[in-house]
Design an enzyme around this catalytic site. Structure first.
Site, PDB file in Angstrom:
ATOM      1  N   PRO A 141     -31.683 149.073  45.275  1.00  0.00           N
ATOM      2  CA  PRO A 141     -31.054 150.384  45.475  1.00  0.00           C
ATOM      3  C   PRO A 141     -30.156 150.783  44.318  1.00  0.00           C
ATOM      4  O   PRO A 141     -29.420 149.949  43.780  1.00  0.00           O
ATOM      5  CB  PRO A 141     -30.252 150.180  46.762  1.00  0.00           C
ATOM      6  CG  PRO A 141     -31.023 149.147  47.512  1.00  0.00           C
ATOM      7  CD  PRO A 141     -31.546 148.211  46.456  1.00  0.00           C
ATOM      8  N   CYS A 142     -30.233 152.059  43.953  1.00  0.00           N
ATOM      9  CA  CYS A 142     -29.625 152.499  42.704  1.00  0.00           C
ATOM     10  C   CYS A 142     -28.407 153.388  42.890  1.00  0.00           C
ATOM     11  O   CYS A 142     -27.828 153.861  41.911  1.00  0.00           O
ATOM     12  CB  CYS A 142     -30.666 153.264  41.880  1.00  0.00           C
ATOM     13  SG  CYS A 142     -31.288 154.748  42.720  1.00  0.00           S
ATOM     14  N   GLN A 143     -27.983 153.649  44.136  1.00  0.00           N
ATOM     15  CA  GLN A 143     -26.944 154.653  44.341  1.00  0.00           C
ATOM     16  C   GLN A 143     -25.650 154.320  43.605  1.00  0.00           C
ATOM     17  O   GLN A 143     -24.935 155.212  43.147  1.00  0.00           O
ATOM     18  CB  GLN A 143     -26.670 154.814  45.838  1.00  0.00           C
ATOM     19  CG  GLN A 143     -27.783 155.515  46.597  1.00  0.00           C
ATOM     20  CD  GLN A 143     -28.871 154.547  47.051  1.00  0.00           C
ATOM     21  OE1 GLN A 143     -28.932 153.412  46.589  1.00  0.00           O
ATOM     22  NE2 GLN A 143     -29.714 154.990  47.955  1.00  0.00           N
TER      23      GLN A 143
END
Length: 459
Positions: A109-111
């Site tokens: 996940p890149c948030q």
């Protein structure tokens, strides 16, 4: 009926049912897995903890009758699971796979890294990269493929780091470098026929116990060299595919609408047929109308405002570009990210917010299917779960628009998968077989055999 076989009784050979193996981690709805399977890779299983994203992945890629299907192991239930839970509950089964997997893939996940977000070093999702690396350590795959947003390469303030800054891309490379030769590159997916300017950071790591010819190969040079032949094979022009080429067959004015097939009170696009080479490529294999063509339900005054915004952006030459501060003020808008699609260029990066992008001709936001087209998902691929969400639920829900936005474009994944399979697995294998053939000593024929074989030698 004697002498005839019904079509329904013939089991169709699945795409990706043979070939080198991979496991997909943080798999989302399955864009990366789909592309790799279409490139001839054999997926063993996928790890994804969100129930909506997993439902989409499972429906399309984990059923016996799927066009592409994982060879799912019996020991792992086909249900959402986190990486940490998989490491905890199935460690003994994972250990048995050590050294037997050709490639581990995934995009943590890149948030916490994204420049579109708050870029928070304390975001708990950032720590999932560590879980991914733990899995690498256990499985010891020959190759590692990672994908993430551009922001992961940028250093940003982190009081927990010794230097006061953190660069997760450098940290990942350092963590892999003991056992792998690591290559990394920023890639624009529009170079692979995806009708979207989407810059993503890719890592390809090659295990050091592989032959020298393999360790010394630059996979990204191979991907570059193979790109034109890949596009040619798909029937796609070398020039970028534009938004209009991708979605003009989904315009409401040429199709009309009908009551939505999955949501009461909404309407779907009444799809007719593909019109361009890219559209035919995406529509191939789709039986009937594509799903997820539900139209947004804009109030009349909102549609009127969108129509004015589209006209203004065309007049000012601001297609694919955010509205100017003055224009936003004139329309009473606070939103900074609103853009109008340029029909003659690839779209900007698709986001999880459906109201970030307006259609180039019609006063509305895009349907899920249109965003999926811009991400190069084929029309037969069906998305599951709710369409949108809001408020605090945005941190936990992964509705259809978000599933599409978070995915690796399958067409780019296929191009990358083909190059990795060819240059890092197939060609080295052929080379080893040829070398082994040359080193096998040939037996000299004995006299009796020679005489029988050549009668003239008796004379």
């Amino acid at each position: 009926m004697t002498g005839a076989t019904s079509a329904s009784s013939v089991k169709r050979r699945k795409v990706g049912s043979a070939g080198p193996t991979f496991i997909d981690v943080f798999a989302g709805c399955g864009g990366l897995s789909l592309g790799l399977m279409q490139a001839g890779w054999r997926g063993l299983f996928a790890i994804e903890q969100n129930k909506d994203a997993f439902e989409t992945l499972s429906f399309n890629l984990a059923r016996e009758d799927s066009r592409c299907s994982f060879d799912w192991p019996r020991w792992l239930p086909k249900e959402p699971i986190s990486v940490d839970a998989c490491l905890r509950d199935y460690q003994s089964q994972l250990v048995k796979l050590a050294g037997k997997i050709d490639m581990l893939v995934g995009g943590p996940p890149c948030q916490g890294f994204s420049s579109a977000g708050r870029r928070d070093p304390a975001d708990p999702r950032n720590k999932l990269v560590r879980s991914y690396l733990k899995l690498v350590k256990i499985l010891q795959p020959r190759l590692v493929l990672m994908e993430n947003v551009r922001g992961i390469t940028a250093s940003f303030a982190d009081p927990t780091a010794a230097s006061g800054k953190r660069n997760y891309a450098d940290w990942i490379i350092d963590a892999l470098s003991d056992e792998y030769v690591v290559h990394s590159r920023m890639l624009d997916t529009s170079a692979f026929g995806v009708p979207q300017k989407r810059h993503r950071y890719f890592v390809v790591a090659i295990r050091k116990n592989q032959p020298a010819s393999l360790r010394e190969l630059d996979p990204f040079s191979a991907i570059d060299n193979d790109r034109h032949s890949f596009l040619y094979g798909k029937g796609i022009s070398v020039a970028p595919v534009s938004a209009k080429i991708a979605i003009s067959d989904l315009e409401l004015k040429t199709n009309g609408s009908l009551p939505s097939r999955d949501t009461m009170g909404f309407e779907d696009i009444d799809y007719s047929r593909p019109r361009t080479t890219y559209q035919r490529l995406m529509n191939s294999g789709c039986v009937g109308a594509p799903s997820s063509t539900r139209l947004p339900r804009h109030a009349r005054e909102i549609a009127a405002r969108f129509k004015k915004i589209i006209s203004l952006c065309k007049a000012e030459g601001r297609l694919n570009i955010s509205l100017s501060p003055e224009a936003r003020a004139s329309f009473g808008l606070r939103k900074c990210a609103l853009r109008v699609l340029d029909p003659d260029a690839p779209s900007p990066t698709i986001t999880s917010m459906p109201d970030d992008l307006l259609h180039y001709n019609e006063p509305r936001t895009l349907t899920v299917r249109e965003t999926a087209r811009l991400q190069s998902f084929p029309d037969w691929f069906e998305f599951k779960g709710k369409y949108t969400t809001g408020g605090k639920r945005r941190r936990v829900d992964v509705p259809r628009y978000t599933q599409v936005a978070n995915a690796v474009p399958p067409l780019a994944a296929e191009a990358i998968g083909l190059s990795l399979k060819t240059h890092l697995l197939i060609k080295p294998l052929i080379s080893r077989l040829a070398s082994a053939q040359r080193t096998i000593p040939r037996k000299a024929p004995d006299a009796s055999t020679s005489s029988r074989a050549n009668p003239s030698s008796l004379r």
